[in-house]
Design an enzyme around this catalytic site. Structure first.
Site, PDB file in Angstrom:
ATOM      1  N   CYS B  86      30.276  55.112  55.642  1.00  0.00           N
ATOM      2  CA  CYS B  86      31.474  55.269  54.689  1.00  0.00           C
ATOM      3  C   CYS B  86      32.453  56.140  55.774  1.00  0.00           C
ATOM      4  CB  CYS B  86      31.154  56.135  53.824  1.00  0.00           C
ATOM      5  SG  CYS B  86      32.426  56.192  52.451  1.00  0.00           S
ATOM      6  N   HIS B 194      26.516  53.113  50.787  1.00  0.00           N
ATOM      7  CA  HIS B 194      25.930  54.384  51.191  1.00  0.00           C
ATOM      8  C   HIS B 194      24.371  54.098  50.898  1.00  0.00           C
ATOM      9  CE1 HIS B 194      28.973  57.648  51.353  1.00  0.00           C
ATOM     10  NE2 HIS B 194      29.578  56.676  50.621  1.00  0.00           N
ATOM     11  N   GLU B 196      21.815  55.865  51.935  1.00  0.00           N
ATOM     12  CA  GLU B 196      21.174  57.031  51.430  1.00  0.00           C
ATOM     13  C   GLU B 196      21.121  57.148  49.924  1.00  0.00           C
ATOM     14  OE1 GLU B 196      24.279  57.043  52.348  1.00  0.00           O
ATOM     15  OE2 GLU B 196      25.560  58.717  51.943  1.00  0.00           O
TER      16      GLU B 196
END
Lengths: 86, 230
Positions: B86, B194, B196
């Site tokens: 990002c 993302h 994560e």
């Protein structure tokens, strides 16, 4: 050493879609400004630079524009420069 | 192997990224402040999401001049793995470690939602645990994720297999539906989604795990190879 007043404008290249400009254009049409077209939104920066000569100051401003103030991948720039107190 | 997550003023996905690496790989992770000048102790470096330096001027434009990004540049040249997520992707394009730029979404909305990605390359150190053409679920959260590059650059990325992930249904107007790209040497990946945030079932997807596991596997194989030759 001379001091120069600099105005820099940065905006998206013509080939890059500007969604902000598009949205503002729609708003202008809604208000009845049907003639408003090709709206592009950009940034305005104001600074002073010092240099021995106008040529040196211009070179310095152009480097700032190329390396930091604009991203040449998507943006283009223009600037005006004049000596202060003249 | 050892991981670093670079923390800029305004980063906000740094802890999530570190936690995801620990959960997915069991490896050690350090959070490293943006004034770090030497990252040579790490095998992989993550530039996390957020709003580095308030995204002043342009997203990633100021972070590019931080000492940590200069250190990242050296490690990229050494062949270390660098993952930009990002805002980290925006920092990598501004630093010219990846081509192109990320612009305001074409609809002007900030989009925070789960999206479907198509794996376009499964031979890179970041994507080897996926199947080619596999569809995976990874969330996005950005207002400036519209990838832009000139047609020659995009053609080059395509021909060199450097488009890692594409959106199945573009949420931002990216050219060629690009969600993530690889650097010239294949050791840098920048992506807007993302991974994560796709680590546990309760997050809605576990598809992000394999990205970190791919990196782990790649580095561990390299380290084992180096030990065997030592």
């Amino acid at each position: 050493m001379k001091t120069f007043d600099v105005e820099v404008r940065v905006w998206l290249k013509p080939s890059v879609f500007d969604p902000q400009g598009h949205a503002v254009e729609q708003a202008l049409h809604t208000l009845g400004f049907d003639g408003a077209q090709n709206v592009r939104i950009g940034k305005y920066m104001h600074l002073t630079v010092t240099g021995e000569s106008e040529e040196e100051a211009r070179k310095s401003v152009e480097q700032m524009c190329e390396r930091v103030l604009s991203n040449p991948v998507m943006e283009t720039y223009a600037y005006e420069l004049k000596e202060t107190g003249v | 192997m050892k991981w670093a997550v670079v923390v800029f003023p305004g980063s906000n996905c740094d802890e999530d990224a570190a936690q995801a690496v620990r959960e997915a790989t069991g490896d050690a992770v350090d959070l490293v402040w943006h004034d770090a000048t030497d990252l040579s102790a790490y095998d992989a470096i993550i530039l996390p999401g957020g709003f580095s330096y308030g995204d002043y001027l342009r997203s990633g434009a100021i972070a590019r001049f931080s000492p940590a990004v200069e250190a990242v540049r050296r490690e990229v040249a050494e062949g270390k793995l660098v993952l930009g997520i990002c805002n980290g992707f925006q920092v990598l394009t501004e630093s010219h470690l990846l081509p192109g730029a990320l612009l305001r979404n074409n609809h002007l909305q900030f989009r925070c939602e789960m999206v479907e990605l198509i794996v376009d390359n499964n031979t890179s150190p970041f994507t080897r645990a996926y199947q080619l053409g596999e569809r995976i679920q990874i969330p996005i959260a950005h207002g400036e994720g519209r990838f832009h590059a000139d047609p020659e650059t995009v053609a080059g990325l395509r021909n060199e297999g450097r488009i890692a992930f594409r959106y199945a249904d573009s949420p931002n107007g990216s050219v060629a539906d690009i969600a993530g790209i690889l650097g010239e040497g294949g050791n840098v990946l920048g992506l807007m989604p993302h991974p994560e945030r796709a680590i546990f079932d309760w997050m809605g997807s576990v598809d992000g795990r394999r990205l970190f596991q791919s990196m782990h596997q790649y580095v561990e194989e390299g380290l084992a190879h180096a030990r065997a030759n030592a």
